[in-house]
Design a protein around this motif. Structure first.
Motif, mmCIF file in Angstrom:
data_model
loop_
_atom_site.group_PDB
_atom_site.id
_atom_site.type_symbol
_atom_site.label_atom_id
_atom_site.label_comp_id
_atom_site.label_asym_id
_atom_site.label_seq_id
_atom_site.Cartn_x
_atom_site.Cartn_y
_atom_site.Cartn_z
ATOM 1 N N PHE A 2 0.843 -1.185 0.000
ATOM 2 C CA PHE A 2 0.000 0.000 0.000
ATOM 3 C C PHE A 2 0.881 1.239 0.000
ATOM 4 O O PHE A 2 1.671 1.444 0.913
ATOM 5 C CB PHE A 2 -0.870 -0.037 1.249
ATOM 6 C CG PHE A 2 -2.000 0.951 1.210
ATOM 7 C CD1 PHE A 2 -2.992 0.822 0.260
ATOM 8 C CD2 PHE A 2 -2.065 1.976 2.119
ATOM 9 C CE1 PHE A 2 -4.043 1.717 0.224
ATOM 10 C CE2 PHE A 2 -3.107 2.872 2.094
ATOM 11 C CZ PHE A 2 -4.106 2.748 1.144
ATOM 12 N N TRP A 10 -4.912 3.953 -8.398
ATOM 13 C CA TRP A 10 -5.063 2.629 -8.995
ATOM 14 C C TRP A 10 -5.394 2.724 -10.478
ATOM 15 O O TRP A 10 -5.623 1.730 -11.129
ATOM 16 C CB TRP A 10 -6.148 1.856 -8.258
ATOM 17 C CG TRP A 10 -5.828 1.650 -6.819
ATOM 18 C CD1 TRP A 10 -4.585 1.420 -6.292
ATOM 19 C CD2 TRP A 10 -6.722 1.661 -5.717
ATOM 20 N NE1 TRP A 10 -4.666 1.288 -4.929
ATOM 21 C CE2 TRP A 10 -5.977 1.431 -4.547
ATOM 22 C CE3 TRP A 10 -8.091 1.840 -5.607
ATOM 23 C CZ2 TRP A 10 -6.552 1.376 -3.288
ATOM 24 C CZ3 TRP A 10 -8.661 1.784 -4.356
ATOM 25 C CH2 TRP A 10 -7.895 1.553 -3.212
ATOM 26 N N VAL A 29 -10.178 -3.338 -2.328
ATOM 27 C CA VAL A 29 -9.127 -2.960 -1.394
ATOM 28 C C VAL A 29 -8.812 -4.160 -0.514
ATOM 29 O O VAL A 29 -9.713 -4.724 0.102
ATOM 30 C CB VAL A 29 -9.573 -1.773 -0.521
ATOM 31 C CG1 VAL A 29 -8.401 -1.236 0.276
ATOM 32 C CG2 VAL A 29 -10.175 -0.674 -1.370
ATOM 33 N N ALA A 33 -4.384 -3.249 3.303
ATOM 34 C CA ALA A 33 -4.549 -1.828 3.007
ATOM 35 C C ALA A 33 -5.620 -1.217 3.895
ATOM 36 O O ALA A 33 -5.455 -0.112 4.418
ATOM 37 C CB ALA A 33 -4.905 -1.638 1.534
ATOM 38 N N LEU A 51 -12.024 6.845 0.327
ATOM 39 C CA LEU A 51 -12.603 5.708 -0.386
ATOM 40 C C LEU A 51 -13.488 6.183 -1.534
ATOM 41 O O LEU A 51 -13.512 5.558 -2.602
ATOM 42 C CB LEU A 51 -13.383 4.826 0.587
ATOM 43 C CG LEU A 51 -12.502 4.115 1.623
ATOM 44 C CD1 LEU A 51 -13.372 3.468 2.698
ATOM 45 C CD2 LEU A 51 -11.590 3.102 0.976
ATOM 46 N N HIS A 54 -11.346 7.019 -4.587
ATOM 47 C CA HIS A 54 -10.919 5.815 -5.310
ATOM 48 C C HIS A 54 -12.081 5.181 -6.066
ATOM 49 O O HIS A 54 -11.904 4.670 -7.169
ATOM 50 C CB HIS A 54 -10.284 4.808 -4.354
ATOM 51 C CG HIS A 54 -8.920 5.213 -3.918
ATOM 52 N ND1 HIS A 54 -7.917 5.504 -4.808
ATOM 53 C CD2 HIS A 54 -8.383 5.389 -2.700
ATOM 54 C CE1 HIS A 54 -6.825 5.842 -4.152
ATOM 55 N NE2 HIS A 54 -7.082 5.787 -2.867
#
Length: 189
Positions: A2, A10, A29, A33, A51, A54
């Motif tokens: 991570f 990513w 995930v 991580a 989050l 991502h």
């Protein structure tokens, strides 16, 4: 592993998954991580935003983001930043279907040879730089002719004004010819 928070784009992996399989890359995930995220001095809002970023990044790059239930991380507030993004994707499926594409004139050429197997950081760093600079790009993938088919054609590259070749170590003769033909036809490599 991570990467140091808050950066751990990513997008490079999502785009490579799409280029190699012609299907969306799925981001899940891993538990190591997640453990690191919870141990950092993040506030609840920052975890939710982290989050959600991502999640949005995955969908924006033709991927998918999966949240999951694991006992100490089961609090729904941690994932609540993803909920509005999931809702938007579901309400706008036409933007996220398999035929949708990102309008770009730039592609990163990932040639799966010895050079890329040993220098993946070149690819990752380039994708990180493009993503953080808000420069849209595609990834074009081709095999090494030994483990994976070498099938790169001029047609694969001709829709782009510029290609970035992350490694030319041990590229095949066919790949070299296609890149030279692309440049001879007016493309920039």
């Amino acid at each position: 592993p991570f990467p140091a928070l808050p950066r751990s784009k990513w997008v490079a992996w999502v785009k490579l998954a799409r280029a190699t399989t012609h299907a969306p890359g799925v981001i899940l995930v891993d538990s190591a991580a997640m453990g690191q995220i919870w141990q950092k001095p993040f506030g609840l809002k920052k975890i939710r935003n982290y989050l959600a970023i991502h999640c949005a990044e995955a969908y924006a790059n033709q991927g998918a983001f999966v949240n999951w239930f694991v006992k100490p991380f089961d609090q729904s507030y941690r994932w609540s930043g993803c909920t509005p993004i999931y809702d938007f994707v579901l309400q706008n499926r036409d933007l996220y279907d398999a035929s949708s594409s990102i309008d770009t004139s730039l592609a990163v050429l990932y040639l799966f040879g010895e050079g890329m197997r040993n220098n993946t950081d070149n690819y990752l760093g380039l994708c990180q730089m493009l993503a953080e600079s808000n420069i849209p790009f595609d990834v074009v993938f081709d095999g090494d002719g030994q483990y994976l088919n070498d099938s790169l054609t001029l047609q694969d590259l001709s829709i782009y004004q510029m290609i970035l070749v992350t490694s030319v170590v041990d590229i095949t003769i066919q790949q070299e010819m296609v890149v030279k033909e692309y440049v001879h036809s007016g493309g920039v490599a």
